[in-house]
Design a protein around this motif. Structure first.
Motif, PDB file in Angstrom:
ATOM      1  N   ASP A 153     -21.496 -20.460  37.910  1.00 44.24           N
ATOM      2  CA  ASP A 153     -21.740 -20.112  36.619  1.00 44.24           C
ATOM      3  C   ASP A 153     -21.974 -21.817  35.936  1.00 44.24           C
ATOM      4  O   ASP A 153     -20.836 -22.342  35.857  1.00 44.24           O
ATOM      5  CB  ASP A 153     -20.612 -19.499  35.807  1.00 44.24           C
ATOM      6  N   GLY A 154     -22.887 -22.189  35.749  1.00 42.51           N
ATOM      7  CA  GLY A 154     -23.387 -23.403  35.092  1.00 42.51           C
ATOM      8  C   GLY A 154     -23.196 -23.853  33.400  1.00 42.51           C
ATOM      9  O   GLY A 154     -23.222 -24.824  33.061  1.00 42.51           O
ATOM     10  N   THR A 155     -22.529 -22.769  32.987  1.00 42.96           N
ATOM     11  CA  THR A 155     -22.305 -22.662  31.482  1.00 42.96           C
ATOM     12  C   THR A 155     -21.373 -23.890  31.223  1.00 42.96           C
ATOM     13  O   THR A 155     -20.274 -23.897  31.873  1.00 42.96           O
ATOM     14  CB  THR A 155     -21.492 -21.478  30.919  1.00 42.96           C
ATOM     15  N   GLY A 156     -21.528 -24.799  30.354  1.00 42.09           N
ATOM     16  CA  GLY A 156     -20.881 -25.996  30.164  1.00 42.09           C
ATOM     17  C   GLY A 156     -20.934 -27.047  30.765  1.00 42.09           C
ATOM     18  O   GLY A 156     -20.473 -28.250  30.670  1.00 42.09           O
ATOM     19  N   SER A 157     -21.595 -27.001  32.047  1.00 45.17           N
ATOM     20  CA  SER A 157     -22.140 -28.179  32.909  1.00 45.17           C
ATOM     21  C   SER A 157     -23.472 -28.302  33.053  1.00 45.17           C
ATOM     22  O   SER A 157     -24.134 -29.366  32.617  1.00 45.17           O
ATOM     23  CB  SER A 157     -21.459 -27.952  34.479  1.00 45.17           C
ATOM     24  N   PHE A 158     -24.337 -27.152  33.437  1.00 46.67           N
ATOM     25  CA  PHE A 158     -25.658 -27.527  33.703  1.00 46.67           C
ATOM     26  C   PHE A 158     -26.440 -26.944  32.450  1.00 46.67           C
ATOM     27  O   PHE A 158     -27.499 -27.344  32.135  1.00 46.67           O
ATOM     28  CB  PHE A 158     -26.065 -26.590  34.948  1.00 46.67           C
ATOM     29  N   ILE A 159     -25.625 -25.926  31.516  1.00 47.74           N
ATOM     30  CA  ILE A 159     -26.233 -25.429  30.459  1.00 47.74           C
ATOM     31  C   ILE A 159     -25.364 -25.597  29.183  1.00 47.74           C
ATOM     32  O   ILE A 159     -24.311 -25.587  29.641  1.00 47.74           O
ATOM     33  CB  ILE A 159     -26.944 -24.127  30.530  1.00 47.74           C
ATOM     34  N   GLN A 160     -25.758 -25.471  28.150  1.00 44.03           N
ATOM     35  CA  GLN A 160     -24.653 -25.691  26.837  1.00 44.03           C
ATOM     36  C   GLN A 160     -24.307 -24.194  26.621  1.00 44.03           C
ATOM     37  O   GLN A 160     -24.691 -23.067  27.203  1.00 44.03           O
ATOM     38  CB  GLN A 160     -25.434 -26.016  25.621  1.00 44.03           C
ATOM     39  N   GLY A 210     -28.517  -7.464  43.278  1.00 43.94           N
ATOM     40  CA  GLY A 210     -29.445  -7.935  43.969  1.00 43.94           C
ATOM     41  C   GLY A 210     -30.985  -7.503  43.611  1.00 43.94           C
ATOM     42  O   GLY A 210     -31.759  -8.079  44.325  1.00 43.94           O
ATOM     43  N   LEU A 211     -31.099  -6.683  42.607  1.00 43.93           N
ATOM     44  CA  LEU A 211     -32.256  -6.292  42.394  1.00 43.93           C
ATOM     45  C   LEU A 211     -33.036  -6.895  41.174  1.00 43.93           C
ATOM     46  O   LEU A 211     -34.131  -6.507  40.846  1.00 43.93           O
ATOM     47  CB  LEU A 211     -31.920  -4.605  41.700  1.00 43.93           C
ATOM     48  N   ALA A 212     -32.471  -7.615  40.724  1.00 42.95           N
ATOM     49  CA  ALA A 212     -32.999  -8.559  39.603  1.00 42.95           C
ATOM     50  C   ALA A 212     -32.671 -10.020  39.619  1.00 42.95           C
ATOM     51  O   ALA A 212     -31.712 -10.303  40.449  1.00 42.95           O
ATOM     52  CB  ALA A 212     -32.751  -8.174  38.265  1.00 42.95           C
ATOM     53  N   GLU A 213     -33.422 -10.902  39.021  1.00 37.91           N
ATOM     54  CA  GLU A 213     -32.932 -12.441  38.950  1.00 37.91           C
ATOM     55  C   GLU A 213     -31.467 -12.331  38.433  1.00 37.91           C
ATOM     56  O   GLU A 213     -31.272 -11.746  37.429  1.00 37.91           O
ATOM     57  CB  GLU A 213     -34.087 -13.150  38.220  1.00 37.91           C
ATOM     58  N   PRO A 214     -30.824 -13.483  38.893  1.00 39.90           N
ATOM     59  CA  PRO A 214     -29.373 -13.758  38.312  1.00 39.90           C
ATOM     60  C   PRO A 214     -29.630 -14.051  36.944  1.00 39.90           C
ATOM     61  O   PRO A 214     -30.818 -14.659  36.416  1.00 39.90           O
ATOM     62  CB  PRO A 214     -29.061 -14.854  39.413  1.00 39.90           C
ATOM     63  N   ALA A 215     -28.363 -13.900  36.058  1.00 39.37           N
ATOM     64  CA  ALA A 215     -28.345 -14.608  34.769  1.00 39.37           C
ATOM     65  C   ALA A 215     -28.933 -16.269  34.789  1.00 39.37           C
ATOM     66  O   ALA A 215     -28.713 -16.870  35.906  1.00 39.37           O
ATOM     67  CB  ALA A 215     -26.978 -14.455  34.224  1.00 39.37           C
ATOM     68  N   GLY A 216     -29.677 -16.479  33.684  1.00 42.30           N
ATOM     69  CA  GLY A 216     -29.915 -17.861  33.416  1.00 42.30           C
ATOM     70  C   GLY A 216     -29.076 -19.033  33.585  1.00 42.30           C
ATOM     71  O   GLY A 216     -29.186 -20.222  33.792  1.00 42.30           O
ATOM     72  N   SER A 217     -27.516 -18.505  33.752  1.00 44.59           N
ATOM     73  CA  SER A 217     -26.397 -19.465  33.851  1.00 44.59           C
ATOM     74  C   SER A 217     -25.912 -19.612  35.142  1.00 44.59           C
ATOM     75  O   SER A 217     -25.064 -20.439  35.311  1.00 44.59           O
ATOM     76  CB  SER A 217     -25.252 -18.987  32.827  1.00 44.59           C
ATOM     77  N   ASP A 218     -26.523 -18.771  36.228  1.00 45.55           N
ATOM     78  CA  ASP A 218     -26.120 -18.844  37.553  1.00 45.55           C
ATOM     79  C   ASP A 218     -27.140 -19.720  38.353  1.00 45.55           C
ATOM     80  O   ASP A 218     -28.172 -19.527  38.239  1.00 45.55           O
ATOM     81  CB  ASP A 218     -25.983 -17.369  38.026  1.00 45.55           C
ATOM     82  N   PHE A 219     -26.482 -20.846  39.113  1.00 44.89           N
ATOM     83  CA  PHE A 219     -26.918 -21.645  40.056  1.00 44.89           C
ATOM     84  C   PHE A 219     -26.488 -21.384  41.561  1.00 44.89           C
ATOM     85  O   PHE A 219     -25.334 -20.947  41.672  1.00 44.89           O
ATOM     86  CB  PHE A 219     -26.870 -22.948  39.355  1.00 44.89           C
ATOM     87  N   VAL A 220     -27.318 -21.892  42.373  1.00 40.26           N
ATOM     88  CA  VAL A 220     -26.916 -21.932  43.618  1.00 40.26           C
ATOM     89  C   VAL A 220     -27.149 -23.386  44.185  1.00 40.26           C
ATOM     90  O   VAL A 220     -28.471 -23.708  44.168  1.00 40.26           O
ATOM     91  CB  VAL A 220     -27.599 -21.069  44.556  1.00 40.26           C
ATOM     92  N   LYS A 221     -26.396 -24.129  44.603  1.00 38.37           N
ATOM     93  CA  LYS A 221     -26.517 -25.576  45.314  1.00 38.37           C
ATOM     94  C   LYS A 221     -25.669 -25.756  46.188  1.00 38.37           C
ATOM     95  O   LYS A 221     -24.702 -25.003  46.619  1.00 38.37           O
ATOM     96  CB  LYS A 221     -26.277 -26.571  44.046  1.00 38.37           C
ATOM     97  N   ARG A 222     -25.759 -27.115  46.955  1.00 40.10           N
ATOM     98  CA  ARG A 222     -24.880 -27.472  47.863  1.00 40.10           C
ATOM     99  C   ARG A 222     -23.961 -28.423  47.387  1.00 40.10           C
ATOM    100  O   ARG A 222     -24.115 -29.435  46.913  1.00 40.10           O
ATOM    101  CB  ARG A 222     -25.835 -28.183  49.052  1.00 40.10           C
ATOM    102  N   VAL A 223     -22.538 -28.188  47.834  1.00 35.22           N
ATOM    103  CA  VAL A 223     -21.436 -29.202  47.566  1.00 35.22           C
ATOM    104  C   VAL A 223     -21.831 -30.402  48.264  1.00 35.22           C
ATOM    105  O   VAL A 223     -21.665 -30.234  49.501  1.00 35.22           O
ATOM    106  CB  VAL A 223     -20.254 -28.551  47.699  1.00 35.22           C
TER     107      VAL A 223
END
Length: 257
Positions: free
Chosen positions: A103-110, A131-144
């Motif tokens: 959840d990128g809230t507070g780090s990637f998005i305000q 998995g039937l719809a796009e995730p919330a706009g606050s969710d991200f997938v990245k590599r550590v």
């Protein structure tokens, strides 16, 4: 007389015995109560299965629809991945090289106010959790790429990422991409992560938030889980291939005290 008697006998024989007519008719009357009960059971079982899936998705394994190409070629647009929510539940923390959903809230998005459309938001959230719809706009997938205490630098003399003084070859990068077109030299605070996309030229990640509060660092507690499997398409079904790119990275100087 004989003819009339014969006709009367035929008429009597063609008539059903007393009560037979009513019985034959009753067999053709649908049992509405039974049909209603069967329909009710079907609806109940459907709701029970949906609730069970949502609970399983919330606490154990969540399907996640990949909405962008920022993780290509590892993950493609439209892939359904399975996020292991138990990976970091028992004292374990994300490690370098892990592909995580957070959840990128507070780090990637305000921070924003909650969606006023409560029912709509609930339905969208339920569809996304399956998995039937796009995730919330606050969710991200990245590599550590960096964990607490790491010093991450880009780039060394050969244009490679450097972690705690050790250069890293990244075989998972998108063909033609460099580790970064943006130079950086950061130290990851304890309890935080530095994350990058595999398609570096097409990824908005920690680098894009260097000058903002938090500096693009993702709190460990915001990690939803680790991407361990590919569930769709069928041709790519299986476990997500790991990487040994970070093998041999020594602890940061800060860890040595």
């Amino acid at each position: 007389m004989d003819t009339e008697a014969q006709h009367m006998e035929r008429d009597r024989s063609s008539c059903p015995p007393d009560g037979a007519e009513e019985g034959s008719r009753s067999t053709h009357v649908p049992d509405r109560s039974a049909a209603s009960l069967s329909w009710g059971r079907t609806v109940f079982l459907g709701m029970l299965c949906t609730v069970a899936l949502l609970l399983f998705s919330s606490f154990v394994l969540q399907p996640f629809l990949i909405p962008s190409g920022s993780m290509q070629p590892t993950l493609r647009v439209g892939d359904r991945v399975l996020v292991n929510k138990l990976a970091y539940r028992f004292g374990s923390e994300p490690g370098r090289g892990d592909v995580v959903v957070f959840d990128g809230t507070g780090s990637f998005i305000q921070e924003t106010e909650s969606d006023v459309d409560g029912v709509g938001a609930l339905l969208r959230g339920a569809a996304a959790s399956l998995g039937l719809a796009e995730p919330a706009g606050s969710d991200f997938v990245k590599r550590v790429v960096g964990v607490g205490g790491d010093r991450v630098v880009c780039c060394d003399k050969r244009g490679r990422l450097e972690v705690n003084g050790t250069s890293v070859d990244e075989p998972y990068l998108h063909p033609g991409d460099r580790p970064s077109d943006v130079a950086f030299d950061i130290v990851v605070p304890d309890g935080k992560l530095w994350v990058l996309g595999d398609h570096r030229s097409n990824s908005r990640d920690s680098r894009d938030h260097l000058g903002q509060p938090g500096g693009g660092m993702v709190p460990v507690e915001r990690v939803i889980g680790r991407v361990d499997w590919l569930g769709w398409p069928l041709g790519r079904l299986g476990s997500l291939e790991g990487t040994d790119a970070f093998t041999g990275i020594r602890p940061s100087d800060a860890d040595h005290g």
